[in-house]
Design an enzyme around this catalytic site. Structure first.
Site, PDB file in Angstrom:
ATOM      1  N   LYS A 270       0.830  -1.198   0.000  1.00 46.57           N
ATOM      2  CA  LYS A 270       0.000   0.000   0.000  1.00 46.57           C
ATOM      3  C   LYS A 270       0.867   1.252   0.000  1.00 46.57           C
ATOM      4  CE  LYS A 270      -3.958  -1.805   2.629  1.00 46.57           C
ATOM      5  NZ  LYS A 270      -4.962  -1.595   1.573  1.00 46.57           N
ATOM      6  N   ARG A 344     -10.459 -11.470   2.023  1.00 53.02           N
ATOM      7  CA  ARG A 344     -11.292 -12.549   1.470  1.00 53.02           C
ATOM      8  C   ARG A 344     -10.576 -13.896   1.554  1.00 53.02           C
ATOM      9  NH1 ARG A 344     -11.555  -9.352  -4.156  1.00 53.02           N
ATOM     10  NH2 ARG A 344     -11.323  -7.637  -2.666  1.00 53.02           N
TER      11      ARG A 344
HETATM   12  N1  BES Z   1      -8.259  -3.581   4.352  1.00 52.25           N
HETATM   13  C1  BES Z   1      -8.373  -3.234   2.995  1.00 52.25           C
HETATM   14  C2  BES Z   1      -9.664  -2.474   2.689  1.00 52.25           C
HETATM   15  C3  BES Z   1      -9.704  -1.041   3.116  1.00 52.25           C
HETATM   16  C4  BES Z   1      -9.019  -0.072   2.416  1.00 52.25           C
HETATM   17  C5  BES Z   1     -10.473  -0.682   4.186  1.00 52.25           C
HETATM   18  C6  BES Z   1      -9.101   1.255   2.803  1.00 52.25           C
HETATM   19  C7  BES Z   1     -10.565   0.641   4.579  1.00 52.25           C
HETATM   20  C8  BES Z   1      -9.885   1.606   3.884  1.00 52.25           C
HETATM   21  C9  BES Z   1      -8.366  -4.484   2.108  1.00 52.25           C
HETATM   22  O1  BES Z   1      -7.586  -5.527   2.575  1.00 52.25           O
HETATM   23  C10 BES Z   1      -7.807  -4.076   0.801  1.00 52.25           C
HETATM   24  O2  BES Z   1      -6.654  -3.721   0.764  1.00 52.25           O
HETATM   25  N2  BES Z   1      -8.620  -4.133  -0.249  1.00 52.25           N
HETATM   26  C11 BES Z   1      -8.194  -3.730  -1.533  1.00 52.25           C
HETATM   27  C12 BES Z   1      -8.768  -4.726  -2.526  1.00 52.25           C
HETATM   28  C13 BES Z   1      -8.229  -4.562  -3.915  1.00 52.25           C
HETATM   29  C14 BES Z   1      -6.760  -4.930  -3.963  1.00 52.25           C
HETATM   30  C15 BES Z   1      -9.015  -5.434  -4.846  1.00 52.25           C
HETATM   31  C16 BES Z   1      -8.734  -2.332  -1.790  1.00 52.25           C
HETATM   32  O3  BES Z   1      -9.867  -2.050  -1.388  1.00 52.25           O
HETATM   33  O4  BES Z   1      -8.010  -1.531  -2.355  1.00 52.25           O
HETATM   34 MN    MN Z   2      -5.559  -5.364   1.953  1.00 51.72          MN
END
Ligand code: BES
Ligand code: MN
Ligand code: ZN
Length: 486
Positions: A270, A344
């Protein structure tokens, strides 16, 4: 906090023995039943332009003449909906916060009677306003003086109010537990810490709690969960906790919470900005544990199972790589195209594990997608299910607990996006409808029971100056579980 109720008519308010008297005013004119002295203070304030009987307006008077209480707070709520009354409770308590009030008495004027929902809302509003995070902040302000809250009611409402207060206290304790766990930083709230906290909860409430380590998780064949955990030096845990309030033959409600104690994204790392907030990525786990606490306190006649897969998501020499294919506990293979779609992966194996309980229904709760935040913002959690009855029950619980959620689509057409040339499915489906394709992924593991998914990415915590966990959706989940007892 000591919450009680007492029957007292509105014309005795001036004589109430307490340190502060909060009068919530519904409607756009003063209730004729209010006693003369309070009414005079109110009319006077309105006449001089210091208070308007409009939603959100408050006025705090010190040592008002002819009134026994040292402080008199008016909080207007406009039309008396459960939501506006709760907001007025919160505004009234905020006006007194940090002051010398020890005993607060609360009255509702301009309504037909005090409801159980009003009583519950008073408790949750008070506890919500008074929570302070201290675990890693010794300089946090000391607890205020407030230790007793009395809700004044008419006689006819007493029974409902007592029930509402009890329910509110259980929910508030669950919310506080969830906030506390989620607020703790990633180096404190590790998977093993969650396991220990759960063991303690089990001891306190006589619950059956099992905390599995990496070896036990391997034995279960949870290849997707383990793929996420393999990059971290912190050992993963799989927590199984059970509340029995009904014969063991009765099918349980199963709640599953995403317990990523820190989400770096893994190799699909990230960006740095606001990454600290990914300590809240175990908000789903915190909320199902909080709900379990609330249910264990209220002791309804039903069975509840709580499952928490918990691990960090880290990059490193052992971390899972984009393109790796893993085998889930269900036997289905998954091509991990993006290691940041890890929630997931840990949930799908927990959802397969849930089958062994022959559940009445399963609800999973997860800070799953940024896409859900884009779709719904920070007010409503996302609700995904193909089961209309379950959707109805969850929406009703949401409305009753003032913990909003919104149903999203889950049609088979969205499945197309998860196709892979190298496995039974990919773990991501592109940017379009990202919260829906995430739910579609989970759906592939839930064929054997009734299932719903709550995406709480936008509602589990607040950013900015008020940064901190909200404890949502403990109120929604507690109401939902209670509704399944009947
Ligand atoms: N924990 C995150 C989701 C999230 C992101 C929650 C920002 C709250 C604020 C999750 O694990 C994630 O990183 N999801 C990705 C999925 C994507 C790679 C398909 C996302 O939402 O960017
Ligand atoms: Mn994630
Ligand atoms: Zn995550």
């Amino acid at each position: 906090m000591d919450f009680r109720h007492q029957s007292a008519s509105l014309d005795t308010l001036a004589g109430q023995t307490c340190d502060a008297l909060l009068v919530v005013l519904a409607g756009d004119r003063a209730d004729a039943a209010l006693d003369k002295v309070v009414r005079h203070a109110l009319d006077d304030a309105i006449r001089h332009g210091d208070l308007e009987l409009k939603r959100g307006k408050t006025l705090c008077l010190h040592r008002p003449q002819g009134i026994k209480a040292a402080r008199l707070v008016f909080a207007a709520c406009g039309e008396a909906t459960p939501k506006s009354v709760k907001a007025a409770f919160a505004a009234g308590v905020a006006a007194l916060k940090g002051g010398g009030t020890r005993h607060l008495a609360v009255a509702l004027a301009g309504v037909d009677g005090v409801s159980a929902a009003n009583a519950e809302a008073l408790v949750t509003a008070v506890e919500d306003a008074l929570y302070v995070y201290r675990h890693t902040k010794p300089s946090a302000p000391a607890a205020g003086a407030l230790s007793k809250v009395t809700l004044l009611t008419d006689k006819a409402s007493a029974k409902a109010v007592a029930q509402g207060l009890a329910r509110g206290q259980a929910i508030a304790a669950g919310v506080t537990l969830a906030r506390e766990l989620a607020n703790r930083p990633g180096n404190h709230c590790t998977p093993s810490h969650l396991g220990e906290q759960e063991k303690r909860l089990g001891k306190d409430f006589g619950l059956k709690v099992e905390v599995m380590d990496r070896k036990a998780i391997e034995k279960l064949g949870m290849g997707a969960f383990l793929a996420v955990a393999q990059g971290s030096a912190e050992p993963p845990r799989f927590i199984v906790a059970q509340y029995h309030g009904a014969p063991k033959t009765q099918a349980p409600v199963v709640l599953v919470g995403k317990g990523i104690t820190f989400d770096t994204g893994g190799i699909s790392i990230k960006p740095a900005a606001e990454m600290d907030e990914m300590k809240f990525d175990m908000g789903g786990a915190a909320s199902v544990l909080g709900t379990l606490r609330a249910i264990a306190e209220l002791k309804p006649k039903l069975n509840l199972v709580v499952l928490v897969p918990t691990t960090e998501n880290m990059p490193g020499g052992r971390a899972v790589k984009p393109g790796d294919v893993v085998k889930s506990m269900s036997g289905q293979t998954i091509e991990i195209l993006n290691t940041d779609a890890e929630g997931r992966l840990i949930l799908c194996d927990a959802l397969t594990y849930a089958e062994r309980f022959k559940p009445a229904c399963v609800v999973d709760v997860a800070t799953l997608t940024g896409a859900c935040v884009i779709a719904l913002g920070h007010h409503h959690s996302g609700l995904f299910t193909a089961d209309d009855k379950l959707a109805g029950d969850l929406l009703a619980a949401s409305a009753a607990s003032l913990d909003p959620c919104w149903r999203m689509p889950l049609d088979e057409e969205y499945d197309e996006a998860l196709k892979s040339n190298f496995a039974d499915m990919g773990n991501v489906g592109g940017r379009a409808g990202g919260s829906i394709t995430a739910a579609m992924f989970l759906r592939k593991f839930t064929g054997k029971y009734r299932w719903a998914h709550l995406d709480i990415a936008g509602t589990a915590w607040k950013s900015g100056a008020a940064k901190g966990a909200t404890g949502r959706p403990v109120p929604l989940l507690t109401h939902f579980v209670l509704s399944q007892a009947a």
